[in-house]
Design a protein around this motif. Structure first.
Motif, PDB file in Angstrom:
ATOM      1  N   MET A   1      46.043  46.249  58.098  1.00 14.98           N
ATOM      2  CA  MET A   1      45.286  45.864  59.112  1.00 14.98           C
ATOM      3  C   MET A   1      43.524  45.644  58.944  1.00 14.98           C
ATOM      4  O   MET A   1      43.090  44.830  59.333  1.00 14.98           O
ATOM      5  CB  MET A   1      45.311  46.612  60.661  1.00 14.98           C
ATOM      6  N   LEU A   2      43.305  46.620  58.224  1.00 17.26           N
ATOM      7  CA  LEU A   2      41.827  46.852  57.703  1.00 17.26           C
ATOM      8  C   LEU A   2      41.269  45.804  56.878  1.00 17.26           C
ATOM      9  O   LEU A   2      40.323  45.652  56.459  1.00 17.26           O
ATOM     10  CB  LEU A   2      41.151  48.264  57.777  1.00 17.26           C
ATOM     11  N   MET A   3      42.350  45.391  55.961  1.00 18.51           N
ATOM     12  CA  MET A   3      42.304  44.736  54.677  1.00 18.51           C
ATOM     13  C   MET A   3      41.267  43.214  55.163  1.00 18.51           C
ATOM     14  O   MET A   3      41.739  42.540  55.963  1.00 18.51           O
ATOM     15  CB  MET A   3      43.244  44.401  53.901  1.00 18.51           C
ATOM     16  N   PRO A   4      40.436  42.852  54.671  1.00 14.86           N
ATOM     17  CA  PRO A   4      39.620  41.397  54.794  1.00 14.86           C
ATOM     18  C   PRO A   4      40.539  40.432  54.291  1.00 14.86           C
ATOM     19  O   PRO A   4      41.516  40.684  53.521  1.00 14.86           O
ATOM     20  CB  PRO A   4      38.531  41.443  54.151  1.00 14.86           C
ATOM     21  N   ALA A   5      40.309  39.211  54.967  1.00 14.79           N
ATOM     22  CA  ALA A   5      41.378  37.983  54.512  1.00 14.79           C
ATOM     23  C   ALA A   5      41.280  37.677  53.089  1.00 14.79           C
ATOM     24  O   ALA A   5      42.248  37.396  52.321  1.00 14.79           O
ATOM     25  CB  ALA A   5      41.133  36.861  55.443  1.00 14.79           C
ATOM     26  N   TYR A   6      40.258  37.902  52.349  1.00 14.35           N
ATOM     27  CA  TYR A   6      40.056  37.596  51.219  1.00 14.35           C
ATOM     28  C   TYR A   6      38.988  38.797  50.507  1.00 14.35           C
ATOM     29  O   TYR A   6      38.098  39.178  51.214  1.00 14.35           O
ATOM     30  CB  TYR A   6      38.772  36.328  51.090  1.00 14.35           C
ATOM     31  N   SER A   7      39.634  39.321  49.489  1.00 11.59           N
ATOM     32  CA  SER A   7      39.150  40.441  49.067  1.00 11.59           C
ATOM     33  C   SER A   7      38.337  39.745  47.519  1.00 11.59           C
ATOM     34  O   SER A   7      38.797  38.951  47.203  1.00 11.59           O
ATOM     35  CB  SER A   7      39.904  41.677  48.767  1.00 11.59           C
ATOM     36  N   GLN A   8      37.487  40.753  47.188  1.00  7.12           N
ATOM     37  CA  GLN A   8      36.804  39.997  46.047  1.00  7.12           C
ATOM     38  C   GLN A   8      37.506  40.262  44.899  1.00  7.12           C
ATOM     39  O   GLN A   8      37.460  39.377  43.625  1.00  7.12           O
ATOM     40  CB  GLN A   8      35.477  41.134  45.735  1.00  7.12           C
ATOM     41  N   GLU A   9      38.756  41.015  44.984  1.00  7.66           N
ATOM     42  CA  GLU A   9      39.727  40.855  43.706  1.00  7.66           C
ATOM     43  C   GLU A   9      40.477  39.696  43.451  1.00  7.66           C
ATOM     44  O   GLU A   9      40.974  39.097  42.366  1.00  7.66           O
ATOM     45  CB  GLU A   9      40.788  41.948  43.857  1.00  7.66           C
ATOM     46  N   ASP A  10      40.534  38.602  44.802  1.00  8.45           N
ATOM     47  CA  ASP A  10      41.289  37.564  44.748  1.00  8.45           C
ATOM     48  C   ASP A  10      40.461  36.381  44.183  1.00  8.45           C
ATOM     49  O   ASP A  10      40.990  35.501  43.877  1.00  8.45           O
ATOM     50  CB  ASP A  10      41.766  37.222  46.266  1.00  8.45           C
ATOM     51  N   ILE A  11      39.353  36.446  43.921  1.00  7.77           N
ATOM     52  CA  ILE A  11      38.420  35.428  43.831  1.00  7.77           C
ATOM     53  C   ILE A  11      38.389  35.242  42.459  1.00  7.77           C
ATOM     54  O   ILE A  11      38.124  35.980  41.231  1.00  7.77           O
ATOM     55  CB  ILE A  11      36.883  35.672  44.080  1.00  7.77           C
ATOM     56  N   VAL A  12      38.828  33.957  41.535  1.00 12.16           N
ATOM     57  CA  VAL A  12      38.489  33.737  40.416  1.00 12.16           C
ATOM     58  C   VAL A  12      37.735  32.445  40.092  1.00 12.16           C
ATOM     59  O   VAL A  12      37.350  32.004  39.211  1.00 12.16           O
ATOM     60  CB  VAL A  12      40.206  33.374  39.681  1.00 12.16           C
TER      61      VAL A  12
ATOM     62  N   ALA B   1      33.418  26.270  40.167  1.00 11.29           N
ATOM     63  CA  ALA B   1      32.804  27.077  39.221  1.00 11.29           C
ATOM     64  C   ALA B   1      33.730  28.415  38.686  1.00 11.29           C
ATOM     65  O   ALA B   1      34.244  28.853  39.725  1.00 11.29           O
ATOM     66  CB  ALA B   1      31.377  27.532  39.751  1.00 11.29           C
ATOM     67  N   VAL B   2      33.674  28.591  37.612  1.00  9.26           N
ATOM     68  CA  VAL B   2      34.664  29.481  37.174  1.00  9.26           C
ATOM     69  C   VAL B   2      33.928  31.068  37.677  1.00  9.26           C
ATOM     70  O   VAL B   2      32.647  31.160  36.982  1.00  9.26           O
ATOM     71  CB  VAL B   2      34.604  29.809  35.489  1.00  9.26           C
ATOM     72  N   PHE B   3      34.544  31.834  38.032  1.00 11.91           N
ATOM     73  CA  PHE B   3      33.899  33.196  38.835  1.00 11.91           C
ATOM     74  C   PHE B   3      34.911  33.981  39.113  1.00 11.91           C
ATOM     75  O   PHE B   3      35.336  34.298  40.009  1.00 11.91           O
ATOM     76  CB  PHE B   3      32.585  33.072  39.640  1.00 11.91           C
ATOM     77  N   ALA B   4      35.519  34.937  38.046  1.00  9.06           N
ATOM     78  CA  ALA B   4      36.482  35.937  38.300  1.00  9.06           C
ATOM     79  C   ALA B   4      35.629  37.209  38.735  1.00  9.06           C
ATOM     80  O   ALA B   4      35.216  38.041  37.941  1.00  9.06           O
ATOM     81  CB  ALA B   4      37.399  36.298  36.740  1.00  9.06           C
ATOM     82  N   HIS B   5      35.516  37.214  40.282  1.00  6.52           N
ATOM     83  CA  HIS B   5      34.552  38.175  40.761  1.00  6.52           C
ATOM     84  C   HIS B   5      34.615  39.734  39.815  1.00  6.52           C
ATOM     85  O   HIS B   5      33.846  40.153  39.376  1.00  6.52           O
ATOM     86  CB  HIS B   5      34.834  38.145  42.050  1.00  6.52           C
TER      87      HIS B   5
ATOM     88  N   ASN C   1      32.203  40.996  36.906  1.00  6.26           N
ATOM     89  CA  ASN C   1      31.340  42.097  37.187  1.00  6.26           C
ATOM     90  C   ASN C   1      31.537  43.493  36.336  1.00  6.26           C
ATOM     91  O   ASN C   1      30.546  44.003  36.258  1.00  6.26           O
ATOM     92  CB  ASN C   1      31.036  42.556  38.776  1.00  6.26           C
ATOM     93  N   GLU C   2      32.799  43.649  36.067  1.00  7.01           N
ATOM     94  CA  GLU C   2      33.235  44.547  35.010  1.00  7.01           C
ATOM     95  C   GLU C   2      32.558  44.530  33.909  1.00  7.01           C
ATOM     96  O   GLU C   2      31.925  45.507  33.096  1.00  7.01           O
ATOM     97  CB  GLU C   2      34.411  44.897  34.984  1.00  7.01           C
ATOM     98  N   LYS C   3      32.846  43.180  33.191  1.00  5.53           N
ATOM     99  CA  LYS C   3      32.281  42.890  32.024  1.00  5.53           C
ATOM    100  C   LYS C   3      31.009  42.689  31.858  1.00  5.53           C
ATOM    101  O   LYS C   3      30.081  43.167  30.669  1.00  5.53           O
ATOM    102  CB  LYS C   3      33.062  41.367  31.465  1.00  5.53           C
ATOM    103  N   ALA C   4      30.328  42.275  32.801  1.00  5.35           N
ATOM    104  CA  ALA C   4      28.851  42.132  32.880  1.00  5.35           C
ATOM    105  C   ALA C   4      28.094  43.627  33.137  1.00  5.35           C
ATOM    106  O   ALA C   4      26.656  43.648  33.027  1.00  5.35           O
ATOM    107  CB  ALA C   4      28.376  41.096  34.000  1.00  5.35           C
ATOM    108  N   GLU C   5      28.883  44.606  33.483  1.00  6.05           N
ATOM    109  CA  GLU C   5      28.457  45.653  33.913  1.00  6.05           C
ATOM    110  C   GLU C   5      27.476  45.814  34.861  1.00  6.05           C
ATOM    111  O   GLU C   5      26.369  46.212  34.830  1.00  6.05           O
ATOM    112  CB  GLU C   5      27.806  46.556  32.221  1.00  6.05           C
ATOM    113  N   ILE C   6      27.697  44.990  35.951  1.00  2.91           N
ATOM    114  CA  ILE C   6      26.920  44.901  37.170  1.00  2.91           C
ATOM    115  C   ILE C   6      27.309  45.996  38.037  1.00  2.91           C
ATOM    116  O   ILE C   6      28.402  45.989  38.629  1.00  2.91           O
ATOM    117  CB  ILE C   6      26.698  43.670  37.809  1.00  2.91           C
ATOM    118  N   GLU C   7      26.413  47.139  38.378  1.00  5.77           N
ATOM    119  CA  GLU C   7      27.015  48.025  39.048  1.00  5.77           C
ATOM    120  C   GLU C   7      26.620  48.104  40.509  1.00  5.77           C
ATOM    121  O   GLU C   7      27.600  48.576  41.396  1.00  5.77           O
ATOM    122  CB  GLU C   7      26.307  49.398  38.509  1.00  5.77           C
ATOM    123  N   GLU C   8      25.668  47.190  41.005  1.00  6.09           N
ATOM    124  CA  GLU C   8      25.471  47.356  42.621  1.00  6.09           C
ATOM    125  C   GLU C   8      25.750  45.801  42.942  1.00  6.09           C
ATOM    126  O   GLU C   8      25.377  44.904  42.403  1.00  6.09           O
ATOM    127  CB  GLU C   8      23.867  47.381  42.831  1.00  6.09           C
ATOM    128  N   CYS C   9      26.524  45.933  44.245  1.00  3.23           N
ATOM    129  CA  CYS C   9      26.842  44.641  44.863  1.00  3.23           C
ATOM    130  C   CYS C   9      25.667  43.753  45.166  1.00  3.23           C
ATOM    131  O   CYS C   9      25.675  42.698  45.225  1.00  3.23           O
ATOM    132  CB  CYS C   9      27.792  45.129  45.910  1.00  3.23           C
TER     133      CYS C   9
END
Ligand code: HEC
Ligand code: HEC
Ligand code: HEC
Ligand code: HEC
Length: 131
Positions: free
Chosen positions: A22-33, A48-52, A56-64
């Motif tokens: 119930m608490l899960m958002p309709a779209y989570s960042q894992e779904d975005i490609v 635009a290509v963007f596998a969220h 962010n893992e590959k680019a090593e971006i730590e802060e949202c």
């Protein structure tokens, strides 16, 4: 006694799963490609290509909030994040608002970091590949 405890734990398990769902958002960042912002009424380019997550893992971006930022008085606020909001909630499609227009906002954010890192796509066709 033992059976009852097991039943109780099983019951709690179900309750927790239901609550999590119930608490899960309709779209989570894992779904975005890819990104195709519906604020642009007639899209001129393919999405635009963007596998969220992978990006962010590959680019090593730590802060949202590198992307999901908050600005106050024109300054980026270090400890705050706007991850629940879309870019179009603050950046309008049309020019003439205090925040930069939406297309420029996307292009500035994505391209600038790729240029700074000398990594990641910077041409139209790399980001908006023909489908
Ligand atoms: C680093 C990636 C990147 C590059 C390079 C890039 N774009 Fe985009 N562009 C995006 C993203 C992300 C969006 C917002 C998502 C969407 O709606 O497509 C966007 C949105 C757009 C839009 C508004 C939405 C639409 O389809 O009408 C247009 C037009 C556009 N880009 C054209 C271009 C052109 C022309 C170039 C080359 C000069 C270019 N882009 C280069 C990532 C990029
Ligand atoms: C490289 C930039 C970038 C980073 C870093 C990033 N995101 Fe996002 N995220 C985006 C973009 C772009 C969208 C699409 C926004 C839109 O559609 O308006 C998005 C969408 C989302 C969405 C779904 C749509 C929404 O607005 O609710 C969630 C949830 C989200 N991000 C959470 C996170 C979290 C949590 C982190 C950190 C772990 C994070 N993001 C890091 C760029 C980023
Ligand atoms: C809560 C409102 C809000 C949200 C959500 C938001 N922005 Fe912003 N953004 C601002 C404000 C305010 C500024 C400062 C005015 C400006 O430079 O346009 C800004 C600045 C920017 C800048 C300039 C950064 C710099 O280095 O000068 C870019 C690029 C940008 N936003 C892109 C985005 C993208 C892409 C998203 C979605 C992932 C997004 N913004 C989400 C409010 C927001
Ligand atoms: C803070 C820096 C940063 C921002 C912001 C950023 N990128 Fe990237 N991006 C990178 C880096 C670094 C790479 C190279 C990763 C690698 O392969 O080592 C990359 C790689 C990519 C790639 C190649 C494939 C992949 O997933 O690795 C795509 C596509 C891409 N970025 C799209 C985008 C789009 C679209 C946005 C804007 C919504 C964006 N990026 C914003 C740093 C960034």
């Amino acid at each position: 006694m033992r059976k009852r405890t097991v039943a109780l734990y099983a019951g709690m398990g179900v309750l927790i799963s239901v609550l999590t769902f119930m608490l899960m958002p309709a779209y989570s960042q894992e779904d975005i490609v890819t990104l195709q912002d519906s604020a642009f009424k007639d899209a001129q380019r393919p999405p635009a290509v963007f596998a969220h997550e992978d990006h962010n893992e590959k680019a090593e971006i730590e802060e949202c909030n590198v992307c999901h930022h908050i600005y106050e008085g024109g300054k980026w606020v270090e400890d705050e994040s706007s991850e629940g909001q879309g870019c179009s909630d603050c950046h309008n499609v049309e020019e003439g608002h205090p925040t930069r227009p939406l297309m420029k906002a996307y292009h500035d954010l994505c391209k600038q970091c790729h240029l700074d890192n000398d990594k990641g796509p910077i041409t139209c066709g790399e980001c908006h590949p023909k489908q």
